[in-house]
Design a protein around this motif. Structure first.
Motif, PDB file in Angstrom:
ATOM      1  N   LEU A  95       0.826  -1.210   0.000  1.00  0.00           N
ATOM      2  CA  LEU A  95       0.000   0.000   0.000  1.00  0.00           C
ATOM      3  C   LEU A  95       0.860   1.259   0.000  1.00  0.00           C
ATOM      4  N   LEU A  96       1.948   1.223   0.760  1.00  0.00           N
ATOM      5  CA  LEU A  96       2.849   2.374   0.811  1.00  0.00           C
ATOM      6  C   LEU A  96       3.472   2.635  -0.556  1.00  0.00           C
ATOM      7  N   LEU A  97       3.892   1.561  -1.245  1.00  0.00           N
ATOM      8  CA  LEU A  97       4.482   1.710  -2.576  1.00  0.00           C
ATOM      9  C   LEU A  97       3.457   2.230  -3.584  1.00  0.00           C
ATOM     10  N   ILE A  98       2.216   1.699  -3.495  1.00  0.00           N
ATOM     11  CA  ILE A  98       1.166   2.161  -4.406  1.00  0.00           C
ATOM     12  C   ILE A  98       0.846   3.634  -4.144  1.00  0.00           C
ATOM     13  N   PHE A  99       0.785   4.004  -2.869  1.00  0.00           N
ATOM     14  CA  PHE A  99       0.500   5.398  -2.510  1.00  0.00           C
ATOM     15  C   PHE A  99       1.583   6.322  -3.059  1.00  0.00           C
ATOM     16  N   ALA A 101       3.583   5.706  -5.608  1.00  0.00           N
ATOM     17  CA  ALA A 101       3.486   5.710  -7.071  1.00  0.00           C
ATOM     18  C   ALA A 101       2.333   6.594  -7.543  1.00  0.00           C
ATOM     19  N   GLU A 102       1.204   6.523  -6.825  1.00  0.00           N
ATOM     20  CA  GLU A 102       0.049   7.355  -7.183  1.00  0.00           C
ATOM     21  C   GLU A 102       0.381   8.830  -7.038  1.00  0.00           C
ATOM     22  N   ALA A 103       1.053   9.178  -5.934  1.00  0.00           N
ATOM     23  CA  ALA A 103       1.421  10.576  -5.715  1.00  0.00           C
ATOM     24  C   ALA A 103       2.385  11.065  -6.797  1.00  0.00           C
ATOM     25  N   ALA A 104       3.390  10.223  -7.129  1.00  0.00           N
ATOM     26  CA  ALA A 104       4.360  10.604  -8.163  1.00  0.00           C
ATOM     27  C   ALA A 104       3.683  10.751  -9.522  1.00  0.00           C
ATOM     28  N   ALA A 105       2.770   9.802  -9.842  1.00  0.00           N
ATOM     29  CA  ALA A 105       2.059   9.864 -11.122  1.00  0.00           C
ATOM     30  C   ALA A 105       1.166  11.098 -11.195  1.00  0.00           C
ATOM     31  N   GLY A 106       0.513  11.429 -10.079  1.00  0.00           N
ATOM     32  CA  GLY A 106      -0.348  12.613 -10.051  1.00  0.00           C
ATOM     33  C   GLY A 106       0.436  13.894 -10.276  1.00  0.00           C
ATOM     34  N   ILE A 107       1.584  13.996  -9.623  1.00  0.00           N
ATOM     35  CA  ILE A 107       2.430  15.187  -9.794  1.00  0.00           C
ATOM     36  C   ILE A 107       2.945  15.278 -11.227  1.00  0.00           C
ATOM     37  N   TRP A 108       3.389  14.120 -11.764  1.00  0.00           N
ATOM     38  CA  TRP A 108       3.889  14.112 -13.141  1.00  0.00           C
ATOM     39  C   TRP A 108       2.790  14.492 -14.129  1.00  0.00           C
ATOM     40  N   ALA A 109       1.594  13.917 -13.947  1.00  0.00           N
ATOM     41  CA  ALA A 109       0.483  14.196 -14.860  1.00  0.00           C
ATOM     42  C   ALA A 109       0.073  15.664 -14.795  1.00  0.00           C
ATOM     43  N   ILE A 203      -8.829   8.301  -3.035  1.00  0.00           N
ATOM     44  CA  ILE A 203      -8.189   6.980  -3.028  1.00  0.00           C
ATOM     45  C   ILE A 203      -6.979   6.981  -2.104  1.00  0.00           C
ATOM     46  N   GLY A 204      -6.221   8.084  -2.134  1.00  0.00           N
ATOM     47  CA  GLY A 204      -5.054   8.195  -1.264  1.00  0.00           C
ATOM     48  C   GLY A 204      -5.429   8.165   0.205  1.00  0.00           C
TER      49      GLY A 204
END
Length: 228
Positions: A95-99, A101-109, A203-204
């Motif tokens: 869950l920590l890794l997914i969180f 990754a989600e945060a990094a993807a959101g910032i990148w997007a 989701i976060g």
């Protein structure tokens, strides 16, 4: 050996129910990705040299995300019901890794939203153009998904006979003001970006609560086993 308290038992079963739903969602996402990859109507999109990078990436992300969700849901369910600190620890780590990754993807997007918008619009234009020339079933199904998801038709909103049957049904004045898919895509990435961001934040938050509950249960299980 001590027993879990009533509150800790409630956390245990709440975590089990949450992860069972999460596992079912992962099964659905994985099934959708596999369907897109192997269905005869869309398979041709991935077997040609000029296969669309955006579509390929999205499809493989669906498969990977679905598989990961199933693994995480399984670990959470088994860890909770079997009271396994090891499985709960793995669940927390995933869950920590997914969180992250989600945060990094959101910032990148967010930082590359203009390029993403341009790429998606170009993907639609190319798909539409190739469908007009080849009438391939794979391209037809791709356009149908876009049209119904965004409630649009064609690049400019002009409903041609060749695409009328893969566009949302229009009646009355709607026939004269059908939204073009290029502007609909632009609208999603500009006016509706806050909705996408809100869903991501929601989701976060759920993930954070999942991590908190898993650690609470893990600590309670260890404490009850060490109690004499």
């Amino acid at each position: 050996m001590g027993a879990l308290s009533t509150g800790e038992v409630c956390v245990k079963y709440a975590l089990f129910i949450f992860n069972f739903i999460f596992w079912l969602a992962g099964t659905g996402v994985l099934a959708m990705g596999l369907w897109l990859r192997f269905d005869p109507r869309t398979r041709d999109l991935f077997e040609k040299e000029e296969a669309f990078t955006v579509f390929l990436t999205g499809m493989y992300l669906l498969i990977a995300a679905g598989a990961l969700m199933m693994v995480v849901g399984f670990l959470g369910c088994c860890g909770a019901i079997k009271e396994s600190p090891f499985m709960l620890g793995l669940f927390f780590l995933f869950l920590l890794l997914i969180f992250a990754a989600e945060a990094a993807a959101g910032i990148w997007a967010f930082n590359n939203r203009e390029k993403l918008t341009a790429d998606v619009k170009e993907f639609y234009r190319e798909t539409y153009k190739k469908y007009q020339n080849s009438k391939q079933d794979a391209l037809r199904e791709t356009l149908r998904l876009v049209h119904y998801a965004l409630e649009c038709c064609g690049p400019t909103g002009t409903v041609l006979d060749s695409v009328k049957d893969i566009c949302p049904k229009q009646e009355g004045l709607e026939l004269l003001i059908t939204k073009g898919c290029v502007s609909a895509i632009e609208d999603v990435f500009s006016n509706k970006l806050h909705i996408i961001g809100g869903v991501g934040i929601g989701i976060g938050v759920i993930m954070i609560f999942g991590m908190i509950f898993s650690m609470m249960l893990c600590c309670a299980i260890k404490r009850s086993r060490d109690f004499v």
